[in-house]
Design a protein around this motif. Sequence first.
Motif, PDB file in Angstrom:
ATOM      1  N   GLN A  53       0.823  -1.210   0.000  1.00  0.00           N
ATOM      2  CA  GLN A  53       0.000   0.000   0.000  1.00  0.00           C
ATOM      3  C   GLN A  53       0.854   1.256   0.000  1.00  0.00           C
ATOM      4  N   SER A  54       1.929   1.240   0.769  1.00  0.00           N
ATOM      5  CA  SER A  54       2.834   2.385   0.805  1.00  0.00           C
ATOM      6  C   SER A  54       3.457   2.615  -0.571  1.00  0.00           C
ATOM      7  N   PHE A  55       3.860   1.525  -1.210  1.00  0.00           N
ATOM      8  CA  PHE A  55       4.419   1.602  -2.567  1.00  0.00           C
ATOM      9  C   PHE A  55       3.434   2.271  -3.515  1.00  0.00           C
ATOM     10  N   LYS A  56       2.179   1.845  -3.452  1.00  0.00           N
ATOM     11  CA  LYS A  56       1.172   2.402  -4.361  1.00  0.00           C
ATOM     12  C   LYS A  56       0.844   3.860  -4.025  1.00  0.00           C
ATOM     13  N   ASN A  57       0.867   4.199  -2.757  1.00  0.00           N
ATOM     14  CA  ASN A  57       0.518   5.564  -2.355  1.00  0.00           C
ATOM     15  C   ASN A  57       1.623   6.563  -2.655  1.00  0.00           C
ATOM     16  N   LYS A  58       2.880   6.115  -2.595  1.00  0.00           N
ATOM     17  CA  LYS A  58       3.996   7.053  -2.640  1.00  0.00           C
ATOM     18  C   LYS A  58       4.804   7.045  -3.934  1.00  0.00           C
ATOM     19  N   VAL A  59       4.874   5.898  -4.618  1.00  0.00           N
ATOM     20  CA  VAL A  59       5.670   5.817  -5.850  1.00  0.00           C
ATOM     21  C   VAL A  59       4.764   6.138  -7.036  1.00  0.00           C
ATOM     22  N   PRO A  60       5.121   7.146  -7.821  1.00  0.00           N
ATOM     23  CA  PRO A  60       4.220   7.573  -8.902  1.00  0.00           C
ATOM     24  C   PRO A  60       4.252   6.634 -10.104  1.00  0.00           C
ATOM     25  N   VAL A  61       3.159   6.638 -10.850  1.00  0.00           N
ATOM     26  CA  VAL A  61       3.115   5.980 -12.160  1.00  0.00           C
ATOM     27  C   VAL A  61       3.831   6.896 -13.145  1.00  0.00           C
ATOM     28  N   VAL A  62       4.752   6.336 -13.939  1.00  0.00           N
ATOM     29  CA  VAL A  62       5.610   7.175 -14.783  1.00  0.00           C
ATOM     30  C   VAL A  62       5.625   6.670 -16.225  1.00  0.00           C
ATOM     31  N   ALA A  74       7.153 -10.121 -13.180  1.00  0.00           N
ATOM     32  CA  ALA A  74       7.261  -8.732 -12.715  1.00  0.00           C
ATOM     33  C   ALA A  74       6.037  -8.464 -11.856  1.00  0.00           C
ATOM     34  N   TYR A  75       5.958  -7.278 -11.280  1.00  0.00           N
ATOM     35  CA  TYR A  75       4.748  -6.870 -10.565  1.00  0.00           C
ATOM     36  C   TYR A  75       3.900  -6.065 -11.534  1.00  0.00           C
ATOM     37  N   PHE A  76       2.660  -6.516 -11.740  1.00  0.00           N
ATOM     38  CA  PHE A  76       1.801  -5.932 -12.753  1.00  0.00           C
ATOM     39  C   PHE A  76       0.661  -5.133 -12.126  1.00  0.00           C
ATOM     40  N   GLU A  77       0.431  -3.945 -12.682  1.00  0.00           N
ATOM     41  CA  GLU A  77      -0.750  -3.151 -12.343  1.00  0.00           C
ATOM     42  C   GLU A  77      -1.410  -2.708 -13.646  1.00  0.00           C
ATOM     43  N   PHE A  78      -2.640  -2.227 -13.522  1.00  0.00           N
ATOM     44  CA  PHE A  78      -3.404  -1.926 -14.733  1.00  0.00           C
ATOM     45  C   PHE A  78      -4.176  -0.623 -14.573  1.00  0.00           C
ATOM     46  N   LEU A  79      -3.933   0.260 -15.527  1.00  0.00           N
ATOM     47  CA  LEU A  79      -4.571   1.567 -15.562  1.00  0.00           C
ATOM     48  C   LEU A  79      -5.795   1.482 -16.463  1.00  0.00           C
ATOM     49  N   GLU A 115      -4.294  -0.180 -19.622  1.00  0.00           N
ATOM     50  CA  GLU A 115      -2.895  -0.021 -19.994  1.00  0.00           C
ATOM     51  C   GLU A 115      -2.061  -0.695 -18.919  1.00  0.00           C
ATOM     52  N   ILE A 116      -1.101  -1.514 -19.340  1.00  0.00           N
ATOM     53  CA  ILE A 116      -0.305  -2.263 -18.381  1.00  0.00           C
ATOM     54  C   ILE A 116       0.794  -1.381 -17.782  1.00  0.00           C
ATOM     55  N   VAL A 117       0.992  -1.524 -16.476  1.00  0.00           N
ATOM     56  CA  VAL A 117       1.998  -0.776 -15.713  1.00  0.00           C
ATOM     57  C   VAL A 117       2.866  -1.817 -15.007  1.00  0.00           C
ATOM     58  N   ILE A 118       4.186  -1.701 -15.114  1.00  0.00           N
ATOM     59  CA  ILE A 118       5.050  -2.753 -14.574  1.00  0.00           C
ATOM     60  C   ILE A 118       6.061  -2.207 -13.568  1.00  0.00           C
ATOM     61  N   THR A 119       6.386  -3.058 -12.611  1.00  0.00           N
ATOM     62  CA  THR A 119       7.515  -2.860 -11.710  1.00  0.00           C
ATOM     63  C   THR A 119       8.389  -4.094 -11.857  1.00  0.00           C
ATOM     64  N   THR A 120       9.630  -3.908 -12.283  1.00  0.00           N
ATOM     65  CA  THR A 120      10.484  -5.033 -12.637  1.00  0.00           C
ATOM     66  C   THR A 120      11.622  -5.219 -11.637  1.00  0.00           C
ATOM     67  N   PHE A 121      12.284  -6.352 -11.743  1.00  0.00           N
ATOM     68  CA  PHE A 121      13.466  -6.640 -10.926  1.00  0.00           C
ATOM     69  C   PHE A 121      14.670  -5.829 -11.395  1.00  0.00           C
ATOM     70  N   THR A 122      14.567  -5.173 -12.553  1.00  0.00           N
ATOM     71  CA  THR A 122      15.728  -4.517 -13.170  1.00  0.00           C
ATOM     72  C   THR A 122      15.745  -2.997 -13.033  1.00  0.00           C
ATOM     73  N   GLY A 123      14.759  -2.414 -12.319  1.00  0.00           N
ATOM     74  CA  GLY A 123      14.841  -0.982 -12.063  1.00  0.00           C
ATOM     75  C   GLY A 123      13.762  -0.116 -12.680  1.00  0.00           C
ATOM     76  N   LEU A 124      12.677  -0.719 -13.147  1.00  0.00           N
ATOM     77  CA  LEU A 124      11.522   0.058 -13.594  1.00  0.00           C
ATOM     78  C   LEU A 124      10.454  -0.032 -12.511  1.00  0.00           C
ATOM     79  N   TYR A 125       9.929   1.128 -12.100  1.00  0.00           N
ATOM     80  CA  TYR A 125       8.955   1.158 -11.008  1.00  0.00           C
ATOM     81  C   TYR A 125       7.689   1.884 -11.456  1.00  0.00           C
ATOM     82  N   ARG A 126       6.587   1.120 -11.500  1.00  0.00           N
ATOM     83  CA  ARG A 126       5.278   1.647 -11.922  1.00  0.00           C
ATOM     84  C   ARG A 126       5.396   2.350 -13.276  1.00  0.00           C
ATOM     85  N   TYR A 127       5.993   1.640 -14.198  1.00  0.00           N
ATOM     86  CA  TYR A 127       6.291   2.180 -15.530  1.00  0.00           C
ATOM     87  C   TYR A 127       5.189   1.817 -16.519  1.00  0.00           C
ATOM     88  N   ARG A 128       4.695   2.817 -17.218  1.00  0.00           N
ATOM     89  CA  ARG A 128       3.663   2.628 -18.234  1.00  0.00           C
ATOM     90  C   ARG A 128       4.313   2.141 -19.529  1.00  0.00           C
TER      91      ARG A 128
END
Length: 608
Positions: free
Chosen positions: A58-67, A358-363, A405-418
Amino acid sequence: MIPSYDPNDTEAGLKLLDDLTTNAEAIQEQVLRQILSQNSGTQYLRAFLDGESDKSQQSFKNKVPVVNYDDIKPFIQRIADGESSDIVSAQPITELLTSSGTSAGKPKLMPSTAEELDRKTFFYSMLVPVMNKYVSGLDEGKGMYLLFIKPEIKTPSGLMARPVLTSYYKSQHFRNRPFNKYNVYTSPDQTILCQDSKQSMYCQLLCGLVQRSHVLRVGAVFASAFLRAVKFLENHYKELCADIRTGTITSWITDSACRDSVLSILEGPNQELADEIESECGEKSWEGILRRLWPKAKYVEVIVTGSMAQYIPTLEFYSGGLPLVSTMYASSECYFGINLNPLCDPSDVSYTLLPNMAYFEFLPVDDKSHEEIHFASHSNAEDDDAIKEDLIVDLVNVEVGRYYEIVITTFTGLYRYRVGDILKVTGFYNKAPQFRFVERRNVVLSIDTDKTSEEDLLNAVTQAKLNHLQQPTSLLLTEYTSYADTSSIPGHYVLFWELKPRYNNDSPILDDKTMEKCCSEVEDRLDYVYRRCRNKDKSIGPLEIRVVSLGTFDLLMDFCVSQGSSVNQYKTPRCVKSGGALEILDSRVIGRFFSQRVPQWEPLGLDS
């Protein structure tokens, strides 16, 4: 998070797939915990999270922006310029992966690590049991897969920047891969790793022809690349047959590793085989040529989803009824999912996302069934995205029938990336959702308030082709792209079409009335706003089709590759904007046709 199993054990692979999809929610939570635990000390995440104690979902979702890419480009560029990997990743960045170059003008750079190659190897291994479930006997022959690499670019840091497929094919994971009886290639690694794409193509086709009696499947990554190979074969089959007949290889193949590896497969002259191949290729029509040349082939493996769908009729013409199989959905940023029903109709392909990749979210994206509303058509996209970020959902909470639209957080350094891909949820496999790839976000034509997406254009072109080209003219639409021409007032849509007679390689005979009907049909099939602009507002002029000579789109690809696109990942851009691309297309126009009537439009609801 990278399970190990024997890819030769189909039963074990299917059980692992069942376990992953059944436990999708728990695995996704575990993936995010691992990524945050590993990378919480990076410069990027420290700007948003409060160290070790701030790692909750929840903290990750509240504080790290979608980019989007513009937001993260400065961080990646610093690494490319020589700064430490811990700007975005606790693990060392070992290379930078480039996008295909046709989606956003020029290649984007994506960070990658050594561990990510392990993850991709696991992903590829999961394709094997799925195909074995539906197609028997794949361990009794070989696959003629046409695979290519592109030279790397060295960044100031010394890190290499390369396309994702080049990265994999040049890695030890591919070159020293353990034997898998279900995945034996006709192409020696030396031909795949050849820097010269023409020499590579010739040598791989030669190997595939010599071993035709062992070939159980044929393919390439994208449908466009495979059709380019068919065209290459059409132009070079006599030379290829001469090499088979004499047991030698043509003098213009100068790559010594290619020559040696191919000569070891040729094993001397074969007059009978050369005559058989030359007889098939010398037929007047190439309809069904794939089945005729490779009679034991069980399917054609190519990606035919998204913009690649326009190649389906041409592939069907050449394939002689072989199934067209799209096995996987992946990009430079991440490998996403696999097709669990590989023998389905190409229009029904859906991909099941693997929750450990990866960690997947969806816009959420506006439902495209409402013609007046489209995600890409809002005048203030940033405000729109900010509102929709509140509605972002996890992998297991997407809804069937909705667009995201798929949003990903990867093991390689992308965080909430569109990523920019628009997907439609078609169902679930256990607890893991299945998606149809729809389009790239914002790949549109626009003259006024109209916003035509890649999918809308494909559907309109397909209908015009079906209704006006196939029966009355026997013409094949082999390639197309588009351009918003605003050089005159009002502006208008221009479609560039490359047409080929179905039964020969002569220049197409163009009938004015037929082509004008194609123009009108495309307009009729475009959306509500476009038709309103044409009919009521008069803000868009008549649609134009410019027919270009055969080979024009090969020149376009050569141009795009010269500008940084990868041969292996190249996809024909469905809308061109660069001056160089337009010059190539316009210089080879052999016919121009305009719509002769205004498309129908009626007010809808409160619109007037």
